[in-house]
Design a protein around this motif. Structure first.
Motif, PDB file in Angstrom:
ATOM      1  N   LYS A  54     -15.522 -79.521   7.865  1.00 57.50           N
ATOM      2  CA  LYS A  54     -14.778 -79.128   9.067  1.00 57.50           C
ATOM      3  C   LYS A  54     -14.966 -77.648   9.381  1.00 57.50           C
ATOM      4  CE  LYS A  54     -11.752 -82.992   9.096  1.00 57.50           C
ATOM      5  NZ  LYS A  54     -10.553 -83.576   8.541  1.00 57.50           N
ATOM      6  N   LEU A  98     -14.101 -85.569  14.832  1.00 56.29           N
ATOM      7  CA  LEU A  98     -14.938 -85.179  15.965  1.00 56.29           C
ATOM      8  C   LEU A  98     -16.196 -86.044  15.916  1.00 56.29           C
ATOM      9  CD1 LEU A  98     -14.819 -81.294  15.637  1.00 56.29           C
ATOM     10  CD2 LEU A  98     -13.688 -82.650  17.379  1.00 56.29           C
ATOM     11  N   THR A  99     -16.564 -86.589  17.047  1.00 54.77           N
ATOM     12  CA  THR A  99     -17.799 -87.383  17.030  1.00 54.77           C
ATOM     13  C   THR A  99     -18.905 -86.731  17.868  1.00 54.77           C
ATOM     14  OG1 THR A  99     -16.864 -88.768  18.738  1.00 54.77           O
ATOM     15  CG2 THR A  99     -16.803 -89.653  16.531  1.00 54.77           C
ATOM     16  N   LYS A 100     -18.507 -85.815  18.742  1.00 57.02           N
ATOM     17  CA  LYS A 100     -19.511 -85.068  19.518  1.00 57.02           C
ATOM     18  C   LYS A 100     -18.904 -83.711  19.837  1.00 57.02           C
ATOM     19  CE  LYS A 100     -20.895 -86.271  23.880  1.00 57.02           C
ATOM     20  NZ  LYS A 100     -21.551 -87.145  24.858  1.00 57.02           N
ATOM     21  N   MET A 101     -19.704 -82.663  19.702  1.00 58.20           N
ATOM     22  CA  MET A 101     -19.168 -81.328  19.999  1.00 58.20           C
ATOM     23  C   MET A 101     -20.274 -80.503  20.673  1.00 58.20           C
ATOM     24  SD  MET A 101     -16.929 -78.878  17.558  1.00 58.20           S
ATOM     25  CE  MET A 101     -18.195 -78.499  16.394  1.00 58.20           C
ATOM     26  N   LEU A 102     -20.240 -80.495  21.997  1.00 59.44           N
ATOM     27  CA  LEU A 102     -21.197 -79.684  22.741  1.00 59.44           C
ATOM     28  C   LEU A 102     -20.478 -78.425  23.206  1.00 59.44           C
ATOM     29  CD1 LEU A 102     -22.808 -82.524  24.891  1.00 59.44           C
ATOM     30  CD2 LEU A 102     -23.447 -81.772  22.608  1.00 59.44           C
ATOM     31  N   ASN A 110     -24.611 -76.959  19.882  1.00 60.57           N
ATOM     32  CA  ASN A 110     -24.223 -78.319  20.292  1.00 60.57           C
ATOM     33  C   ASN A 110     -24.396 -79.310  19.147  1.00 60.57           C
ATOM     34  OD1 ASN A 110     -23.503 -77.672  22.871  1.00 60.57           O
ATOM     35  ND2 ASN A 110     -25.503 -78.180  23.741  1.00 60.57           N
ATOM     36  N   ILE A 111     -23.400 -80.176  18.983  1.00 67.47           N
ATOM     37  CA  ILE A 111     -23.517 -81.250  17.982  1.00 67.47           C
ATOM     38  C   ILE A 111     -23.446 -82.562  18.761  1.00 67.47           C
ATOM     39  CG2 ILE A 111     -22.591 -82.229  15.842  1.00 67.47           C
ATOM     40  CD1 ILE A 111     -21.099 -79.492  15.516  1.00 67.47           C
ATOM     41  N   TYR A 112     -24.501 -83.322  18.695  1.00 69.27           N
ATOM     42  CA  TYR A 112     -24.591 -84.520  19.530  1.00 69.27           C
ATOM     43  C   TYR A 112     -23.917 -85.728  18.906  1.00 69.27           C
ATOM     44  CZ  TYR A 112     -27.664 -81.611  22.210  1.00 69.27           C
ATOM     45  OH  TYR A 112     -28.134 -80.586  22.961  1.00 69.27           O
ATOM     46  N   LYS A 113     -23.837 -85.754  17.583  1.00 69.48           N
ATOM     47  CA  LYS A 113     -23.134 -86.846  16.929  1.00 69.48           C
ATOM     48  C   LYS A 113     -22.597 -86.351  15.588  1.00 69.48           C
ATOM     49  CE  LYS A 113     -23.364 -91.785  16.540  1.00 69.48           C
ATOM     50  NZ  LYS A 113     -24.201 -92.956  16.433  1.00 69.48           N
ATOM     51  N   ILE A 114     -21.371 -86.727  15.326  1.00 66.67           N
ATOM     52  CA  ILE A 114     -20.770 -86.314  14.054  1.00 66.67           C
ATOM     53  C   ILE A 114     -20.352 -87.580  13.314  1.00 66.67           C
ATOM     54  CG2 ILE A 114     -18.969 -84.943  12.944  1.00 66.67           C
ATOM     55  CD1 ILE A 114     -18.775 -83.428  15.725  1.00 66.67           C
ATOM     56  N   LEU A 166     -18.253 -77.217  11.004  1.00 64.63           N
ATOM     57  CA  LEU A 166     -18.221 -77.630  12.404  1.00 64.63           C
ATOM     58  C   LEU A 166     -17.653 -76.517  13.265  1.00 64.63           C
ATOM     59  CD1 LEU A 166     -16.963 -81.350  12.394  1.00 64.63           C
ATOM     60  CD2 LEU A 166     -19.290 -80.524  12.622  1.00 64.63           C
ATOM     61  N   LYS A 167     -16.597 -75.926  12.778  1.00 63.05           N
ATOM     62  CA  LYS A 167     -15.932 -74.839  13.489  1.00 63.05           C
ATOM     63  C   LYS A 167     -16.910 -73.674  13.676  1.00 63.05           C
ATOM     64  CE  LYS A 167     -12.023 -72.542  14.630  1.00 63.05           C
ATOM     65  NZ  LYS A 167     -12.782 -71.470  15.165  1.00 63.05           N
ATOM     66  N   LEU A 182     -20.162 -73.817  13.722  1.00 63.66           N
ATOM     67  CA  LEU A 182     -21.192 -74.179  14.702  1.00 63.66           C
ATOM     68  C   LEU A 182     -20.644 -74.030  16.108  1.00 63.66           C
ATOM     69  CD1 LEU A 182     -22.826 -77.371  13.159  1.00 63.66           C
ATOM     70  CD2 LEU A 182     -23.718 -75.071  13.124  1.00 63.66           C
ATOM     71  N   ASN A 183     -19.379 -74.443  16.271  1.00 65.31           N
ATOM     72  CA  ASN A 183     -18.734 -74.347  17.577  1.00 65.31           C
ATOM     73  C   ASN A 183     -18.597 -72.879  18.006  1.00 65.31           C
ATOM     74  OD1 ASN A 183     -15.742 -74.396  19.142  1.00 65.31           O
ATOM     75  ND2 ASN A 183     -17.279 -75.891  19.763  1.00 65.31           N
TER      76      ASN A 183
END
Lengths: 365, 75
Positions: free
Chosen positions: A12, B56-60, A24-28, A15-16, A18-19
């Motif tokens: 997590k 979260l499943t998508k994060m753009l 961009n994350i296309y699928k998690i 993810l933060k 990267l955000n």
């Protein structure tokens, strides 16, 4: 796109991170993320304390990576091989009994490079026309048929009545062994009478006439009808079927590849009659796609009785004879000679006496 | 043409609530990610999504998709 595996306890936070870096994350998924490959360099910079590993490529990149080039290359080679082979002539059949015409055709097609192990030609129409043009006196009609790797050349030879022989002295002779039934003589000396048995070649109306001890050869004219005998053997099976049309119709896409027919339908008709509605052919590949209208046909098998089999055999024998007959010719008499029984069929031998034109000519030299 | 541009380059903030899914368009950043709540910021403040098993499943950079048992969305 690329799939990365991240250590679960820091997932997590990663993810933060990267955000925060606008990645961009296309699928998690549980502990995997799919990101753009172009962001990989930036991810490598920020992954320092996170356990991040590259799992696999995804999307088109994965497809490209996994392409088996040997397999694709062998498919292409196979296609080229099939196309080349299906366009090569392996056999040439010239269908005619006339040896002279056969030799002429052989020479002609060689000039157009139609020979064994050469490539097929597209312009058979023009070749046909040219062969006929070059051999007007010998060939009446020619058809070059492309049948897979075989070329069938059907030839009809020209039969010209020898002009020189028209008006030349001749006799009228018997074409077959027969009993004379009718003689229509216009010119000539009638040598035979009705109900007399003649052998093939016997003179019936002579072109040699004598008057006041002077003999002269003329062109005998007329025609002779005789009773000709035939024996016909016909075999008929006990198992017979009849075909019944139904109202069931459907349109099906048909793919013809080489000599295979593939129908794109779930419920195929076992027996059908089909009509082509639309077709698309490929110039370079031996493939054709067409839309066909299929009419379901019911084929029912029955077992015939002995009497029915014999009657059917008689009918077929009669048909064989009738197909040969011309105007004014007919069957005078028929008789069943014998019948031979086999396990699944009966062979019937029939005798026919036929009223037939037996006129033929022999020229007087 | 204008409508197409509007759809493709959407600038308005939007929350689309589906069954067990929430799609947020034009958010600013993710402040917190937990199984029970996810906090985001947008033009006018914070969004708090509460629930259980949130993932979260998508994060753009302008869109985020959250899945799980969503109980409330606070603006």
């Amino acid at each position: 796109m690329i799939r990365l595996i991240v250590k679960e306890n820091k997932f997590k936070k990663f993810l933060k991170k990267l955000n925060d870096n606008n990645i961009n994350i296309y699928k998690i998924n549980k502990n995997t993320i799919i990101v753009d490959e172009k962001d990989l360099e930036r991810i490598n910079k920020i992954k320092t304390i996170y356990g991040v590993e590259i799992d696999d490529y995804v999307g088109i990149k994965k497809v490209i990576k996994n392409i088996n080039y040997i397999f694709i290359f062998s498919i292409i080679i196979s296609f080229v091989f099939i196309i080349v082979n299906s366009n090569i002539i392996y056999k040439i059949n010239i269908i005619t009994d006339d040896i002279e015409v056969k030799n002429i055709i052989k020479k002609e097609i060689r000039d157009y490079d139609i020979k064994i192990h050469s490539f097929k030609k597209k312009n058979y129409d023009i070749i046909e026309k040219n062969i006929i043009k070059n051999n007007k006196n010998k060939i009446e009609w020619i058809e070059i048929e492309d049948s897979g790797t075989t070329i069938n050349i059907k030839v009809q030879t020209r039969k010209i009545k020898n002009k020189e022989k028209i008006g030349k002295p001749r006799n009228i002779i018997a074409k077959k062994n027969a009993i004379i039934k009718r003689i229509n003589a216009k010119y000539g000396d009638v040598l035979k009478e009705n109900n007399i048995y003649v052998n093939k070649g016997d003179i019936i109306i002579s072109g040699n006439i004598s008057f006041n001890n002077i003999s002269k050869n003329i062109e005998a004219k007329g025609d002779v009808y005789g009773e000709v005998w035939y024996k016909v053997k016909t075999s008929v099976s006990y198992n017979d079927f009849f075909i019944k049309k139904t109202n069931e119709l459907k349109k099906v896409i048909k793919i013809d590849f080489l000599n295979k027919h593939i129908y794109l339908t779930k419920n195929k008709y076992k027996y059908k009659k089909e009509k082509e509605v639309f077709k698309i052919s490929c110039l370079f590949l031996p493939i054709r796609i067409s839309l066909v209208e299929q009419n379901k046909i019911i084929k029912k098998w029955t077992v015939l009785t002995e009497e029915e089999v014999i009657n059917k055999a008689k009918e077929l024998s009669r048909k064989k004879i009738n197909n040969k007959l011309k105007d004014k010719e007919y069957i005078i008499f028929e008789k069943q000679l014998k019948q031979i029984y086999f396990n699944s069929k009966i062979e019937v031998e029939m005798f026919f006496a036929v009223y037939e034109n037996i006129t033929d000519y022999s020229f007087i030299e | 043409m204008k409508n197409i541009r509007k759809i493709v380059f959407e600038k308005d903030f939007k929350i689309i609530l589906l069954k067990n899914k929430i799609n947020i368009i034009n958010y600013y950043e993710v402040l917190e990610i937990n199984d029970d709540n996810i906090i985001l910021t947008y033009e006018f403040g914070k969004i708090i999504i509460k629930g259980s098993d949130l993932v979260l499943t998508k994060m753009l950079d302008c869109e985020i998709l959250i899945e799980g048992n969503i109980k409330s969305v606070e603006l």
